[in-house]
Scaffold this motif. Sequence first.
Motif, PDB file in Angstrom:
ATOM      1  N   LEU A  18      -1.055   7.128  -5.532  1.00 20.92           N
ATOM      2  CA  LEU A  18       0.068   6.587  -4.516  1.00 20.92           C
ATOM      3  C   LEU A  18       0.968   7.037  -4.613  1.00 20.92           C
ATOM      4  CD1 LEU A  18      -1.864   3.174  -3.500  1.00 20.92           C
ATOM      5  CD2 LEU A  18      -2.604   5.182  -2.974  1.00 20.92           C
ATOM      6  N   PRO A  19       1.624   7.362  -2.909  1.00 27.29           N
ATOM      7  CA  PRO A  19       2.995   8.102  -3.234  1.00 27.29           C
ATOM      8  C   PRO A  19       4.185   6.117  -3.807  1.00 27.29           C
ATOM      9  CG  PRO A  19       2.537   7.203  -1.052  1.00 27.29           C
ATOM     10  CD  PRO A  19       1.035   7.262  -2.053  1.00 27.29           C
ATOM     11  N   ARG A  28       0.434  -1.481 -14.596  1.00 29.98           N
ATOM     12  CA  ARG A  28       1.087  -2.388 -14.227  1.00 29.98           C
ATOM     13  C   ARG A  28       0.893  -3.185 -12.983  1.00 29.98           C
ATOM     14  NH1 ARG A  28       6.796  -4.354 -13.150  1.00 29.98           N
ATOM     15  NH2 ARG A  28       7.226  -1.488 -12.468  1.00 29.98           N
ATOM     16  N   HIS A  32      -2.216  -6.521 -12.695  1.00 29.03           N
ATOM     17  CA  HIS A  32      -1.203  -7.820 -11.771  1.00 29.03           C
ATOM     18  C   HIS A  32      -2.504  -8.031 -11.377  1.00 29.03           C
ATOM     19  CE1 HIS A  32       1.112 -10.120  -9.605  1.00 29.03           C
ATOM     20  NE2 HIS A  32       0.833  -9.561  -9.047  1.00 29.03           N
ATOM     21  N   LEU A  40      -5.642 -11.734  -5.083  1.00 25.00           N
ATOM     22  CA  LEU A  40      -5.234 -10.995  -4.771  1.00 25.00           C
ATOM     23  C   LEU A  40      -6.150  -9.863  -5.294  1.00 25.00           C
ATOM     24  CD1 LEU A  40      -2.674  -9.303  -3.923  1.00 25.00           C
ATOM     25  CD2 LEU A  40      -2.007  -8.731  -6.077  1.00 25.00           C
ATOM     26  N   LEU A  44      -7.207  -8.107  -2.228  1.00 25.51           N
ATOM     27  CA  LEU A  44      -7.438  -6.640  -1.839  1.00 25.51           C
ATOM     28  C   LEU A  44      -8.833  -5.296  -1.569  1.00 25.51           C
ATOM     29  CD1 LEU A  44      -5.405  -4.310  -1.453  1.00 25.51           C
ATOM     30  CD2 LEU A  44      -5.060  -3.833  -3.738  1.00 25.51           C
ATOM     31  N   ALA A  47     -10.545  -6.184   1.684  1.00 28.34           N
ATOM     32  CA  ALA A  47      -9.381  -5.374   3.076  1.00 28.34           C
ATOM     33  C   ALA A  47      -8.803  -3.768   2.865  1.00 28.34           C
ATOM     34  CB  ALA A  47      -7.774  -5.810   2.685  1.00 28.34           C
TER      35      ALA A  47
ATOM     36  N   LEU B  11      -3.896  -4.752   4.283  1.00 28.87           N
ATOM     37  CA  LEU B  11      -3.578  -4.334   3.465  1.00 28.87           C
ATOM     38  C   LEU B  11      -2.684  -3.906   3.449  1.00 28.87           C
ATOM     39  CD1 LEU B  11      -5.626  -2.426   1.807  1.00 28.87           C
ATOM     40  CD2 LEU B  11      -5.491  -0.708   3.450  1.00 28.87           C
ATOM     41  N   ILE B  12      -1.532  -3.577   4.114  1.00 22.58           N
ATOM     42  CA  ILE B  12      -0.137  -3.368   3.454  1.00 22.58           C
ATOM     43  C   ILE B  12       0.753  -4.755   3.386  1.00 22.58           C
ATOM     44  CG2 ILE B  12       1.902  -2.838   4.746  1.00 22.58           C
ATOM     45  CD1 ILE B  12       0.701  -1.238   6.964  1.00 22.58           C
ATOM     46  N   LEU B  14      -1.336  -6.939   1.550  1.00 18.46           N
ATOM     47  CA  LEU B  14      -1.280  -7.037  -0.128  1.00 18.46           C
ATOM     48  C   LEU B  14      -1.370  -6.393  -0.863  1.00 18.46           C
ATOM     49  CD1 LEU B  14      -5.721  -8.079   0.883  1.00 18.46           C
ATOM     50  CD2 LEU B  14      -3.968  -9.627  -0.015  1.00 18.46           C
ATOM     51  N   LEU B  15      -0.988  -4.958  -0.496  1.00 17.30           N
ATOM     52  CA  LEU B  15      -0.494  -3.779  -1.266  1.00 17.30           C
ATOM     53  C   LEU B  15       0.659  -4.189  -1.176  1.00 17.30           C
ATOM     54  CD1 LEU B  15      -2.494  -0.275  -0.068  1.00 17.30           C
ATOM     55  CD2 LEU B  15      -2.191  -1.716  -2.383  1.00 17.30           C
ATOM     56  N   ARG B  17       2.003  -6.411  -2.586  1.00 15.99           N
ATOM     57  CA  ARG B  17       2.464  -7.687  -3.221  1.00 15.99           C
ATOM     58  C   ARG B  17       2.931  -7.673  -4.985  1.00 15.99           C
ATOM     59  NH1 ARG B  17      -1.636 -12.231  -1.391  1.00 15.99           N
ATOM     60  NH2 ARG B  17      -1.668 -13.601  -3.717  1.00 15.99           N
ATOM     61  N   LEU B  18       1.527  -6.224  -4.930  1.00 15.40           N
ATOM     62  CA  LEU B  18       2.221  -5.442  -6.539  1.00 15.40           C
ATOM     63  C   LEU B  18       2.921  -4.717  -6.475  1.00 15.40           C
ATOM     64  CD1 LEU B  18      -1.052  -2.952  -5.562  1.00 15.40           C
ATOM     65  CD2 LEU B  18      -1.759  -4.933  -6.806  1.00 15.40           C
ATOM     66  N   PRO B  19       3.674  -5.364  -8.644  1.00 10.64           N
ATOM     67  CA  PRO B  19       4.391  -4.555  -8.927  1.00 10.64           C
ATOM     68  C   PRO B  19       5.189  -3.905  -8.727  1.00 10.64           C
ATOM     69  CG  PRO B  19       3.029  -5.273 -10.067  1.00 10.64           C
ATOM     70  CD  PRO B  19       2.128  -5.311  -9.069  1.00 10.64           C
ATOM     71  N   GLY B  20       5.757  -3.563  -7.946  1.00 14.71           N
ATOM     72  CA  GLY B  20       6.737  -2.132  -7.593  1.00 14.71           C
ATOM     73  C   GLY B  20       6.194  -1.419  -6.390  1.00 14.71           C
ATOM     74  N   LEU B  21       5.595  -2.161  -5.793  1.00 18.80           N
ATOM     75  CA  LEU B  21       5.694  -1.979  -4.111  1.00 18.80           C
ATOM     76  C   LEU B  21       5.903  -3.542  -3.405  1.00 18.80           C
ATOM     77  CD1 LEU B  21       1.930  -0.485  -4.108  1.00 18.80           C
ATOM     78  CD2 LEU B  21       3.995   0.825  -3.613  1.00 18.80           C
ATOM     79  N   ARG B  24       7.663  -1.843   2.481  1.00 16.62           N
ATOM     80  CA  ARG B  24       7.845  -0.328   3.376  1.00 16.62           C
ATOM     81  C   ARG B  24       7.139   0.915   2.348  1.00 16.62           C
ATOM     82  NH1 ARG B  24      12.054   2.413   6.224  1.00 16.62           N
ATOM     83  NH2 ARG B  24      12.815   0.203   6.329  1.00 16.62           N
ATOM     84  N   ARG B  27       3.335   0.588   3.119  1.00 22.21           N
ATOM     85  CA  ARG B  27       2.797   0.326   3.861  1.00 22.21           C
ATOM     86  C   ARG B  27       2.823   2.893   4.502  1.00 22.21           C
ATOM     87  NH1 ARG B  27       7.492   0.080   7.525  1.00 22.21           N
ATOM     88  NH2 ARG B  27       6.712  -2.276   7.504  1.00 22.21           N
ATOM     89  N   ALA B  29       2.324   3.867   1.373  1.00 23.56           N
ATOM     90  CA  ALA B  29       0.888   3.846   0.252  1.00 23.56           C
ATOM     91  C   ALA B  29      -0.456   3.757   1.196  1.00 23.56           C
ATOM     92  CB  ALA B  29       0.707   3.573  -1.402  1.00 23.56           C
TER      93      ALA B  29
END
Lengths: 198, 198
Positions: A18-19, A28, A32, A40, A44, A47, B11-12, B14-15, B17-21, B24, B27, B29
């Motif tokens: 993923l970008p 990580r 998580h 989560l 996820l 979803a 989906l946006i 939930l994603l 809430r991942l660390p590092g995302l 924006r 979206r 991703a």
Amino acid sequence: MAHGGPEIEQLIQLLARLPGLGPRSARRAVLHLVKKKEQLMIPLSAALDRAVMAVRTCEVCGNIDTTSPCLICADPRRSESGMLIVVEDVADLWALERAGIGAVKYHVLGGVLSPLDGVGPDDISVEALLMRAHEFSEIVLAVNATVEGQTTAHYITDRLGEDAPKITRLAHGVPVGGELDYLDEGTLSQALRARTAI
Amino acid sequence: MAHGGPEIEQLIQLLARLPGLGPRSARRAVLHLVKKKEQLMIPLSAALDRAVMAVRTCEVCGNIDTTSPCLICADPRRSESGMLIVVEDVADLWALERAGIGAVKYHVLGGVLSPLDGVGPDDISVEALLMRAHEFSEIVLAVNATVEGQTTAHYITDRLGEDAPKITRLAHGVPVGGELDYLDEGTLSQALRARTAI
């Protein structure tokens, strides 16, 4: 793989594509997910399943939605303005929608002309644009201010020809909240040339 | 939601809430996923389903794997060294495994003591550690070099008591490839005190 097993390893590898995520941040993210399995990971997973089933590309404009024609194309109020905004990518369409620019329609090119990358007119959605352009009174070429974007804008203008609707582009200038000091000279000189009375 | 429909929007969220995302990058991703539906979105969806089904926490050491006891705990060769490495988090265990430190076993605390955050001895896996400590000849307290990590190491040392196995900690020093100029004074002075003959 001693740590995590093949299911975890595969999930990491897919997430790393993923970008914005690399191998380390994907690892990580998976940790998580596993720690927040109920809150989560399972939501996820569900979803993503639903999105895989539901999502499609609008056959009219190229937007991504769960219906085709998409909600934007199917909305009759959006025809009233007569404005069609041409964008490179669905992300640009979403950005304009978030900006609340009003009831307009869109056309997603799905790329820009780039001979070096082997992207020609047949690789982007130009023909479909030409087919629907006559339904509108103004075509806004909201492509990026890059060489490829501007080349694409010129090409589309040429192809639309003489009896085309009015063709416009987005204004160049100082971003709202932006500091002059950090702007490139091209933007600054464009902003000065296009100055407006207060 | 005009752009993307509720499935995409969820989906946006939930994603994000991942660390590092963030919102924006989530979206971006999701757009990437939708564009690469066959190559990425469907495989990711399947991998996530499989991981949800397969993944569990090892009831011996706290590692994440598809079996319990995990592959590390179930490996008899890993008992020979007699070394148990105590880590705060599964991510630390994986990092040590990637470093290829040899055939050792682990114990994941699942956190560190932090009175300010309301984390007490009952909230981390100390009792389980005390139960299995006697099986080993050396306990390496590989907790982070933070105040909470060091507090936790002291607490565990106290609880292990007099007839405990040998207790050690990781060496402090200059990271391999690190430049002295960028190191904090604490690390530098520790590295000097622990200097070794060439």
